[in-house]
Scaffold this motif. Structure first.
Motif, PDB file in Angstrom:
ATOM      1  N   ILE A  84       4.711 -28.013 -32.634  1.00  0.00           N
ATOM      2  CA  ILE A  84       4.885 -27.525 -31.264  1.00  0.00           C
ATOM      3  C   ILE A  84       6.327 -27.782 -30.835  1.00  0.00           C
ATOM      4  O   ILE A  84       6.841 -28.889 -30.977  1.00  0.00           O
ATOM      5  CB  ILE A  84       3.913 -28.233 -30.299  1.00  0.00           C
ATOM      6  CG1 ILE A  84       2.459 -27.985 -30.734  1.00  0.00           C
ATOM      7  CG2 ILE A  84       4.137 -27.759 -28.870  1.00  0.00           C
ATOM      8  CD1 ILE A  84       1.434 -28.721 -29.895  1.00  0.00           C
ATOM      9  N   GLY A  85       6.983 -26.764 -30.314  1.00  0.00           N
ATOM     10  CA  GLY A  85       8.370 -26.901 -29.872  1.00  0.00           C
ATOM     11  C   GLY A  85       9.351 -26.666 -31.011  1.00  0.00           C
ATOM     12  O   GLY A  85       8.968 -26.420 -32.164  1.00  0.00           O
ATOM     13  N   SER A  86      10.635 -26.765 -30.692  1.00  0.00           N
ATOM     14  CA  SER A  86      11.681 -26.531 -31.684  1.00  0.00           C
ATOM     15  C   SER A  86      11.838 -27.743 -32.598  1.00  0.00           C
ATOM     16  O   SER A  86      11.566 -28.879 -32.207  1.00  0.00           O
ATOM     17  CB  SER A  86      13.010 -26.224 -30.985  1.00  0.00           C
ATOM     18  OG  SER A  86      13.393 -27.299 -30.148  1.00  0.00           O
TER      19      SER A  86
END
Length: 402
Positions: A84-86
């Protein structure tokens, strides 16, 4: 840009071997690292697989990168994979191709620096192998090796081609993150004379460094220029790591293994919890030694396993007859199981003897149509390995392990 026909004028064989002491990016004190490689403006690119839950990943992934200009640089970046996320950055380094000699196999230690310019965090380092050659001077492999390598097309449409891992004789070099050479040696310098296999098991009754009466311990190992760092065990005075790794023993380097224990602090400098040392030269080779060492300048004890293996010259070590090391060790072991010693150690029911004789018709893993093979034998926490036999598909070892 200059080129030979439709292809690149140079080929860079780039092997990402391993990472050491990499930055922690996840809440468990570990990371899920992978590496991206980019040449120049990005006309050649490569990416490794992701290694999960480790700060000391081993990739052994090799890529063929086309090179337009020897004045270009190779940008190497490490990231932590996030679902999840960069993805989080874990450091970067640059290799200036102008500092790499043509037709020279080199092993390079790349010190990583923060992509944000933060100098306070230790980002660790990567071990890579590089070989730069002119495409015009390349001789295609013959026979079976040639048929296996026909997919290596040197044109501008090919950015990076992964091939088998290599393990050939190398020169050594240390580079900082800007690509400047810190230390180098000639082709036969800094030769690995053996491998130290280490299994960090546990610690007991360590010092309490935090207000809650506990600690967040981790260990740093150092042998000459080789370094390794364990993961952090949170809130424990009797941590169990059960981590396994290898350190190279180089010609001319120190034989003293130093182990230092620290308490991880996220708001301040990590606390020293004690250290211990082992003189590796006193250990018999190809035998797993169970070490229980009291910490100096600190409380508690560390338990770890050490095995010296993959010897270049077995006569350098204690307990080995330089005239006939194998027959001597065989006799010593067999005598310990003679009839007169039947009751000496009742739980000991016998030995397993493995002799690695030879191999034939191995896969050609190097561009020259050969390989540099070695063999590892593992049983439980013990691991031994043969020496490396260079540039052959039909190696002979005649090595006996107990």
């Amino acid at each position: 840009p200059p080129s030979h026909g439709n292809g690149f004028p140079f080929l860079l064989s780039f092997t990402i071997v391993s990472g050491h002491n990499l930055a922690s990016r996840d809440s468990n004190g570990l990371s899920d690292p992978y590496v991206k490689v980019k040449v120049g403006s990005g006309y050649s690119k490569a990416r490794t697989t992701t290694m999960y839950k480790t700060l000391s990943p081993i990739w052994n992934e090799c890529f063929d990168l086309g090179i337009y200009d020897r004045d270009d640089s190779v940008l190497v970046r490490v990231f932590d994979k996030d679902i999840i996320g960069s993805d989080d950055s874990m450091g970067r380094a640059v290799i200036n191709l102008s500092k790499i000699s043509l037709e020279c196999d080199s092993e390079v230690r790349l010190g990583l620096e923060s992509m944000e310019g933060d100098l306070s965090e230790d980002m660790g380092y990567l071990m890579v192998r590089v070989h730069l050659q002119s495409v015009a001077d390349m001789e295609p492999p013959k026979g079976a090796a040639a048929s296996r390598r026909r997919n290596v097309v040197l044109d501008s449409s090919t950015s990076a081609l992964k091939k088998s891992k290599t393990n050939s004789r190398r020169s050594s070099a240390d580079l900082d993150a800007s690509g400047s050479c810190l230390m180098s040696s000639k082709k036969c310098g800094n030769v690995t004379r053996s491998i130290l296999s280490v299994t960090l098991l546990s610690g007991t009754q360590l010092s309490a460094m935090d207000e809650n009466g506990l600690s967040d311990p981790y260990c740093k190992f150092r042998l000459g220029s080789e370094k390794w760092k364990s993961r952090v065990i949170n809130k424990s005075l009797s941590p169990e790591w059960k981590e396994k790794f290898e350190m190279r023993m180089l010609d001319g380097a120190s034989d003293t293994l130093t182990v230092t224990v620290y308490d991880k602090d996220y708001a301040s400098k990590d606390d020293f919890m004690g250290s211990c040392e082992v003189d590796i030269s006193t250990l018999a080779p190809d035998v797993t030694h169970n070490m229980k060492k009291q910490l100096v300048d600190g409380d508690g004890e560390l338990n770890f396993l050490l095995t010296i293996t993959g010897l270049k010259d077995p006569s350098e070590f204690v307990g080995v007859d330089p005239q006939d090391p194998e027959s001597l060790r065989t006799d010593q072991v067999l005598k310990s199981y003679c009839l007169q010693k039947t009751t000496a150690d009742i739980p000991d029911v016998g030995i397993l003897m493995v002799k690695v004789v030879k191999a034939a018709g191995l896969t050609a893993a190097d561009i020259g149509g050969t390989s540099d093979p070695f063999v590892t034998v593992e049983l439980g926490n013990s691991m031994v390995r043969t020496e490396t036999v260079y540039k052959t598909l039909n190696p002979e070892w005649h090595k006996c392990f107990f």
